[in-house]
Design a protein around this motif. Structure first.
Motif, short mmCIF file in Angstrom:
data_model
loop_
_atom_site.label_atom_id
_atom_site.label_comp_id
_atom_site.label_asym_id
_atom_site.label_seq_id
_atom_site.Cartn_x
_atom_site.Cartn_y
_atom_site.Cartn_z
N VAL A 1 -5.30 32.39 -5.26
CA VAL A 1 -6.20 31.50 -4.52
C VAL A 1 -7.40 31.14 -5.38
O VAL A 1 -7.78 29.97 -5.49
N LEU A 2 -8.00 32.12 -6.02
CA LEU A 2 -9.21 31.89 -6.79
C LEU A 2 -8.97 31.09 -8.06
O LEU A 2 -9.85 30.33 -8.49
N ASP A 3 -7.78 31.24 -8.66
CA ASP A 3 -7.53 30.46 -9.89
C ASP A 3 -6.82 29.14 -9.61
O ASP A 3 -6.47 28.39 -10.53
N GLY A 4 -6.57 28.85 -8.32
CA GLY A 4 -6.00 27.56 -7.95
C GLY A 4 -4.49 27.45 -8.05
O GLY A 4 -3.95 26.36 -7.91
N THR A 5 -3.81 28.58 -8.28
CA THR A 5 -2.35 28.52 -8.41
C THR A 5 -1.61 28.87 -7.13
O THR A 5 -0.38 28.81 -7.10
N PHE A 6 -2.32 29.22 -6.06
CA PHE A 6 -1.68 29.56 -4.80
C PHE A 6 -0.96 28.33 -4.25
O PHE A 6 -1.52 27.24 -4.18
N ARG A 7 0.31 28.53 -3.85
CA ARG A 7 1.10 27.48 -3.21
C ARG A 7 1.77 28.07 -1.99
O ARG A 7 2.65 28.94 -2.10
N LEU A 8 1.34 27.63 -0.83
CA LEU A 8 1.89 28.14 0.43
C LEU A 8 3.40 27.99 0.47
O LEU A 8 4.10 28.87 0.95
N ALA B 1 5.83 46.34 3.39
CA ALA B 1 4.42 46.58 3.09
C ALA B 1 3.77 45.48 2.26
O ALA B 1 2.70 44.98 2.63
N ASP B 2 4.35 45.10 1.14
CA ASP B 2 3.71 44.10 0.28
C ASP B 2 3.57 42.75 0.97
O ASP B 2 2.48 42.16 0.95
N PRO B 3 4.62 42.22 1.60
CA PRO B 3 4.43 40.98 2.35
C PRO B 3 3.39 41.13 3.47
O PRO B 3 2.61 40.20 3.72
N GLY B 4 3.35 42.28 4.12
CA GLY B 4 2.35 42.51 5.16
C GLY B 4 0.94 42.46 4.60
O GLY B 4 0.03 41.87 5.21
N ALA B 5 0.75 43.06 3.44
CA ALA B 5 -0.57 43.04 2.80
C ALA B 5 -0.96 41.61 2.41
O ALA B 5 -2.12 41.22 2.57
N ARG B 6 0.01 40.84 1.94
CA ARG B 6 -0.27 39.44 1.60
C ARG B 6 -0.64 38.62 2.85
O ARG B 6 -1.53 37.78 2.80
N LEU B 7 0.05 38.88 3.94
CA LEU B 7 -0.26 38.17 5.19
C LEU B 7 -1.69 38.46 5.65
O LEU B 7 -2.42 37.55 6.04
N LEU B 8 -2.08 39.73 5.61
CA LEU B 8 -3.45 40.08 6.01
C LEU B 8 -4.47 39.42 5.10
O LEU B 8 -5.48 38.89 5.57
N ALA B 9 -4.21 39.45 3.80
CA ALA B 9 -5.13 38.82 2.85
C ALA B 9 -5.19 37.31 3.09
O ALA B 9 -6.28 36.71 3.09
N MET B 10 -4.04 36.69 3.32
CA MET B 10 -4.00 35.25 3.57
C MET B 10 -4.78 34.90 4.83
O MET B 10 -5.55 33.94 4.85
N GLY B 11 -4.60 35.71 5.87
CA GLY B 11 -5.34 35.49 7.10
C GLY B 11 -6.84 35.64 6.91
O GLY B 11 -7.64 34.85 7.44
N ALA B 12 -7.23 36.63 6.13
CA ALA B 12 -8.66 36.85 5.87
C ALA B 12 -9.25 35.70 5.06
O ALA B 12 -10.36 35.23 5.35
N ILE B 13 -8.53 35.24 4.06
CA ILE B 13 -9.02 34.12 3.24
C ILE B 13 -9.10 32.86 4.09
O ILE B 13 -10.06 32.08 3.98
N LEU B 14 -8.13 32.65 4.95
CA LEU B 14 -8.15 31.49 5.84
C LEU B 14 -9.38 31.53 6.74
O LEU B 14 -10.06 30.52 6.94
N ARG B 15 -9.70 32.71 7.27
CA ARG B 15 -10.91 32.85 8.10
C ARG B 15 -12.16 32.52 7.30
O ARG B 15 -13.07 31.87 7.80
N SER C 1 -1.00 23.58 7.72
CA SER C 1 -0.98 22.74 8.92
C SER C 1 -1.34 23.63 10.11
O SER C 1 -1.39 24.86 10.00
N ASP C 2 -1.56 23.01 11.26
CA ASP C 2 -1.81 23.80 12.47
C ASP C 2 -0.64 24.73 12.75
O ASP C 2 -0.83 25.88 13.16
N GLU C 3 0.58 24.25 12.53
CA GLU C 3 1.76 25.08 12.74
C GLU C 3 1.79 26.26 11.78
O GLU C 3 2.15 27.37 12.16
N ASP C 4 1.41 26.03 10.53
CA ASP C 4 1.34 27.12 9.55
C ASP C 4 0.36 28.19 9.99
O ASP C 4 0.62 29.38 9.85
#
Length: 139
Positions: free
Chosen positions: A21-28, A46-60, A92-95
């Motif tokens: 996310v910070l280096d601009g290479t994140f692609r949903l 576990a790893d996908p779960g950790a990514r989901l939590l991080a993604m949610g936190a960054i989105l917030r 998107s809103d759906e995402d």
């Protein structure tokens, strides 16, 4: 996970996502469909779960610079001038709804989440749940 901490960015999988996310290479698009276990669609490893939590936190944080994880993200970035617009524009809103649903699965119970199971075994799952909900679950 070789790095393990109570906060949503304190593990290797989440840190890798934050770096993207910070280096601009994140692609949903690269993450869609990769969160659930191939063997059991109702289980999130576990790893996908950790990514989901991080993604949610960054989105917030992208939506509210005062969100609970903002200070930690700014510390990782080394600046309080975060530009998360490119990251945010990919959702998107759906995402967003799907992300929140998946985060709910991660935080539900050990039968659906390896991350929950690991924290429950550690004896710190109540603290982890509180921190994760505050950081990654919308108000």
């Amino acid at each position: 996970m070789s790095t393990w901490g109570i906060h949503v960015f304190e593990n290797d999988a989440a840190q890798e996502l934050v770096d993207e996310v910070l280096d601009g290479t994140f692609r949903l698009d690269e993450y869609r469909g990769t969160f659930r276990s191939e063997e059991d669609e109702d289980f999130i490893p576990a790893d996908p779960g950790a990514r989901l939590l991080a993604m949610g936190a960054i989105l917030r944080v992208a939506d509210d610079s005062e969100a609970p994880a903002a200070a930690a993200l700014e510390e990782i970035a080394g600046t309080d001038e975060l530009d998360l617009s490119t990251f945010r524009a990919q959702f998107s809103d759906e995402d967003v709804l799907t992300l929140h649903e998946l985060i709910g699965v991660v935080l539900r119970e050990p039968a659906s989440s390896e991350l929950f199971e690991r924290w429950e075994e550690s004896g710190e799952h109540e603290e982890w749940l509180a921190v994760s909900r505050a950081a990654a679950v919308p108000n």
